[in-house]
Scaffold this active site. Sequence first.
Site, PDB file in Angstrom:
ATOM      1  N   PRO A  19       2.181  -8.522   2.282  1.00 48.12           N
ATOM      2  CA  PRO A  19       2.397  -8.436   3.731  1.00 48.12           C
ATOM      3  C   PRO A  19       1.579  -9.486   4.498  1.00 48.12           C
ATOM      4  O   PRO A  19       0.619 -10.038   3.946  1.00 48.12           O
ATOM      5  CB  PRO A  19       1.907  -7.030   4.087  1.00 48.12           C
ATOM      6  CG  PRO A  19       1.654  -6.323   2.817  1.00 48.12           C
ATOM      7  CD  PRO A  19       1.582  -7.318   1.727  1.00 48.12           C
ATOM      8  N   THR A  77      -2.756 -10.594   4.700  1.00 47.54           N
ATOM      9  CA  THR A  77      -3.511 -10.059   3.566  1.00 47.54           C
ATOM     10  C   THR A  77      -4.333 -11.141   2.877  1.00 47.54           C
ATOM     11  O   THR A  77      -4.891 -10.905   1.813  1.00 47.54           O
ATOM     12  CB  THR A  77      -2.576  -9.382   2.545  1.00 47.54           C
ATOM     13  OG1 THR A  77      -1.434 -10.209   2.348  1.00 47.54           O
ATOM     14  CG2 THR A  77      -2.134  -8.026   3.028  1.00 47.54           C
ATOM     15  N   LYS A 135      -3.312 -14.475   2.020  1.00 47.96           N
ATOM     16  CA  LYS A 135      -2.644 -15.371   1.077  1.00 47.96           C
ATOM     17  C   LYS A 135      -3.059 -16.825   1.330  1.00 47.96           C
ATOM     18  O   LYS A 135      -3.386 -17.555   0.397  1.00 47.96           O
ATOM     19  CB  LYS A 135      -1.119 -15.217   1.189  1.00 47.96           C
ATOM     20  CG  LYS A 135      -0.633 -13.811   0.847  1.00 47.96           C
ATOM     21  CD  LYS A 135       0.861 -13.681   0.858  1.00 47.96           C
ATOM     22  CE  LYS A 135       1.455 -13.781   2.249  1.00 47.96           C
ATOM     23  NZ  LYS A 135       1.047 -12.661   3.134  1.00 47.96           N
ATOM     24  N   THR A 136      -3.042 -17.209   2.601  1.00 48.81           N
ATOM     25  CA  THR A 136      -3.448 -18.576   2.941  1.00 48.81           C
ATOM     26  C   THR A 136      -4.911 -18.797   2.567  1.00 48.81           C
ATOM     27  O   THR A 136      -5.271 -19.809   1.974  1.00 48.81           O
ATOM     28  CB  THR A 136      -3.264 -18.808   4.449  1.00 48.81           C
ATOM     29  OG1 THR A 136      -1.940 -18.401   4.805  1.00 48.81           O
ATOM     30  CG2 THR A 136      -3.466 -20.257   4.816  1.00 48.81           C
ATOM     31  N   GLU A 173       3.019  11.834  -3.806  1.00 48.54           N
ATOM     32  CA  GLU A 173       2.514  11.048  -4.948  1.00 48.54           C
ATOM     33  C   GLU A 173       1.704  11.929  -5.897  1.00 48.54           C
ATOM     34  O   GLU A 173       1.807  11.784  -7.112  1.00 48.54           O
ATOM     35  CB  GLU A 173       1.678   9.866  -4.471  1.00 48.54           C
ATOM     36  CG  GLU A 173       2.441   8.834  -3.635  1.00 48.54           C
ATOM     37  CD  GLU A 173       3.700   8.303  -4.295  1.00 48.54           C
ATOM     38  OE1 GLU A 173       3.752   8.225  -5.539  1.00 48.54           O
ATOM     39  OE2 GLU A 173       4.674   7.993  -3.575  1.00 48.54           O
ATOM     40  N   ASP A 226      13.782   8.494  -5.870  1.00 44.94           N
ATOM     41  CA  ASP A 226      13.436   9.270  -7.060  1.00 44.94           C
ATOM     42  C   ASP A 226      14.659  10.023  -7.571  1.00 44.94           C
ATOM     43  O   ASP A 226      14.928  10.049  -8.771  1.00 44.94           O
ATOM     44  CB  ASP A 226      12.352  10.310  -6.727  1.00 44.94           C
ATOM     45  CG  ASP A 226      11.050   9.649  -6.282  1.00 44.94           C
ATOM     46  OD1 ASP A 226      10.843   8.478  -6.640  1.00 44.94           O
ATOM     47  OD2 ASP A 226      10.269  10.316  -5.588  1.00 44.94           O
TER      48      ASP A 226
HETATM   49  P1  ADP Z   1      -1.684 -14.444   5.169  1.00 43.22           P
HETATM   50  O1  ADP Z   1      -1.618 -15.870   4.741  1.00 43.22           O
HETATM   51  O2  ADP Z   1      -1.530 -13.480   4.034  1.00 43.22           O
HETATM   52  O3  ADP Z   1      -0.799 -14.085   6.313  1.00 43.22           O
HETATM   53  P2  ADP Z   1      -4.287 -15.229   6.070  1.00 43.22           P
HETATM   54  O4  ADP Z   1      -4.872 -15.827   4.849  1.00 43.22           O
HETATM   55  O5  ADP Z   1      -3.744 -16.163   7.079  1.00 43.22           O
HETATM   56  O6  ADP Z   1      -3.178 -14.161   5.691  1.00 43.22           O
HETATM   57  O7  ADP Z   1      -5.388 -14.278   6.730  1.00 43.22           O
HETATM   58  C1  ADP Z   1      -5.817 -14.454   8.049  1.00 43.22           C
HETATM   59  C2  ADP Z   1      -7.303 -14.189   8.166  1.00 43.22           C
HETATM   60  O8  ADP Z   1      -7.594 -12.813   7.880  1.00 43.22           O
HETATM   61  C3  ADP Z   1      -8.145 -14.960   7.182  1.00 43.22           C
HETATM   62  O9  ADP Z   1      -8.441 -16.237   7.639  1.00 43.22           O
HETATM   63  C4  ADP Z   1      -9.389 -14.093   7.066  1.00 43.22           C
HETATM   64  O10 ADP Z   1     -10.256 -14.312   8.140  1.00 43.22           O
HETATM   65  C5  ADP Z   1      -8.822 -12.702   7.188  1.00 43.22           C
HETATM   66  N1  ADP Z   1      -8.574 -12.111   5.860  1.00 43.22           N
HETATM   67  C6  ADP Z   1      -7.384 -11.731   5.360  1.00 43.22           C
HETATM   68  N2  ADP Z   1      -7.512 -11.216   4.119  1.00 43.22           N
HETATM   69  C7  ADP Z   1      -8.830 -11.292   3.816  1.00 43.22           C
HETATM   70  C8  ADP Z   1      -9.612 -10.928   2.665  1.00 43.22           C
HETATM   71  N3  ADP Z   1      -9.056 -10.378   1.572  1.00 43.22           N
HETATM   72  N4  ADP Z   1     -10.934 -11.149   2.709  1.00 43.22           N
HETATM   73  C9  ADP Z   1     -11.519 -11.690   3.798  1.00 43.22           C
HETATM   74  N5  ADP Z   1     -10.842 -12.052   4.895  1.00 43.22           N
HETATM   75  C10 ADP Z   1      -9.522 -11.858   4.932  1.00 43.22           C
HETATM   76 ZN    ZN Z   2       8.467   9.402  -5.174  1.00 44.95          ZN
END
Ligand code: ADP
Ligand code: ZN
Length: 606
Positions: free
Chosen positions: A189, A192, A194-195, A412, A487
């Site tokens: 989502p 989270t 990813k970037t 669950e 299910d």
């Molecule tokens: P996505 O690419 O999944 O949409 P981003 O990497 O752009 O998410 O996340 C945006 C910001 O949220 C990051 O720059 C960081 O500050 C914070 N963040 C998100 N996930 C984490 C994590 N697992 N640990 C620390 N900071 C996080």
């Molecule tokens: Zn179920």
Amino acid sequence: MSQIQIGLLLLLLTLLGVVGYNVYLKEITPNEISYTEFMDKLQKGQIKSVHLRGGAVEGEDIGKQSFSSYIPDVPETITILKEKSVQITAEKDNENIGGFLKSMVPVFLILGGYLIFSRTQKGSGSAGLGKNKYSSFVPSKNTKVSFEDVAGISEARSELIEIVESLKNPDKFSSLGGYIPKGVLLQGPPGTGKTLLAKAIAGEASVPFFSIGGSDFVEMFVGVGASRVRELFTEAKKNAPAIIFIDEIDAIGGKRSGGNATGSNDEREQTLNALLVEMDGFNSDQTVIIIAATNRPDMLDPALLRPGRFDRQVTINLPDVKGRRKILEVHAKKIIMQPGINLSEIARSIPGFSGAEIANLVNEAALMAARHNKIAVELSDFEEAKDKISLGLERKNVVINETIRRVTAYHEAGHAITAKLLPETDPVHKITIIPRGRALGLTQQLPLDDRYTYSRNYLINRIKILMGGRVAEEIVFGHQTTGASNDILTATDIANRLVCEFGMSQAIGPVAYIQEQGGFLGGSTITKPYSEKTAENIDREIKRIIEECYQETVELLTENNKFLHKLAEALLVNETVDGEEMDIVHYCYMNEKRIEKKFMKNHKEG
Ligand code: ADP
Ligand code: ZN
């Protein structure tokens, strides 16, 4: 030369350019005369032609001398000009802009030069202007992102370390027989991390980071997206080993339509094709790893997921309580907090928050504290910030409603307990009530070993486990939700195969009414023709199996409803419960049961 020195030098050059150019403009500007002088010449009939731009006038007199001046009252002067039959040309008044643009010419020239210059520099700084939309990320000491900055990624860690290793030591890695990954798909989502994770991989491996967003390709002229992809790869290969990051890859990598392609689809397909061609055309000595991110993996064109392309997939889910605490810790380091603030408590109070939302929460809390002139961020600031952010999230409908959370926990727990208590089942690996995709929760079982054959008991118990979710809801809340529809579908499918394919039903007998074709490809099935009566029998048999399973699961869960409550409670507190933790809950439950039994016995005897 450092970036700063280059910047200063360019600034100096720009200033010199502007001054010099303006002097030059003065030089070529014709002899400026006053309005009085102009009118005098005009009255005397000495003016041959004029060119008007608003109030500004340039012209030639009868002696072929050019001049310029400014007219305060244009309409009146025009009347006189006409009277004296002066030849008039005119243009719209954009003198100010024109003049400004003219004086800016050197600035443009130098900026353009800088862009070209910076492009030829190896691993240059972030150039987000003009043609070069992607920026390159230089791992320098102060911008370096490391795995330390990404909290709660332990599950994907080993895979990520392998990628870093292969970037650091491509030769060593491949000589050991390691297969250097080419494409890694990060799915999960929004917000989270990813970037952040992609940047951390680049940071850990100390390689340049080239990034481009899928939405950069949208609404572009045909062909531009494709050429941008090629440019991006050329640049990255020049700087190999390197990382290319493609955010929102679904924007270009969505399933290809085939027939009814509109203009924009055409563009998208060209871009996607360019990407595929580039990915396939790598030499092994050019270590460029392409990391793509998406929150819609189901939307991706299957061609992207083929071997040699994005064949590594790392799923990142919304963080659970522990993950949220870790993310809070990472971001809390950046602010001054009052000592004694319990981050676990805050983490527990924000179910459903993504990493980005947690980062936002910490930031907002710091702002709140500053607004109240505090010297450190207090718990009340976090509370205030949380309310503010939750309100926004509620509007977006992503805050998980408490009722839904409870129902999901029992659902669950129902699956997991059925699996735990019945024999001949796969052990429970993990239970979670953190939503992923469209599912509100998940119970994961891992087989002990690869199974090639299934016993009848195993299949029947699978059906019961699937029923466990709905049964738990029914026992505890007395009503059914649509949460169990998937299910039920799976359970029906198993019952169907039990009867028609495996010949495991006594009423129907060991006859297969379905035969698989195409062997291991698992492709098509053909149906053995059967009579109306057999069809009825099959239907009845499937229904009987399902109903029997349902009933037996009701009995099982009613009998063990204290276990159900305990596990659901653990889920509501921790959000994820792994197999070991479930064993502990089970142990406690069994212990209490034993004590209770003993007490009852003593009670009767006494
Ligand atoms: P996505 O690419 O999944 O949409 P981003 O990497 O752009 O998410 O996340 C945006 C910001 O949220 C990051 O720059 C960081 O500050 C914070 N963040 C998100 N996930 C984490 C994590 N697992 N640990 C620390 N900071 C996080
Ligand atoms: Zn179920």
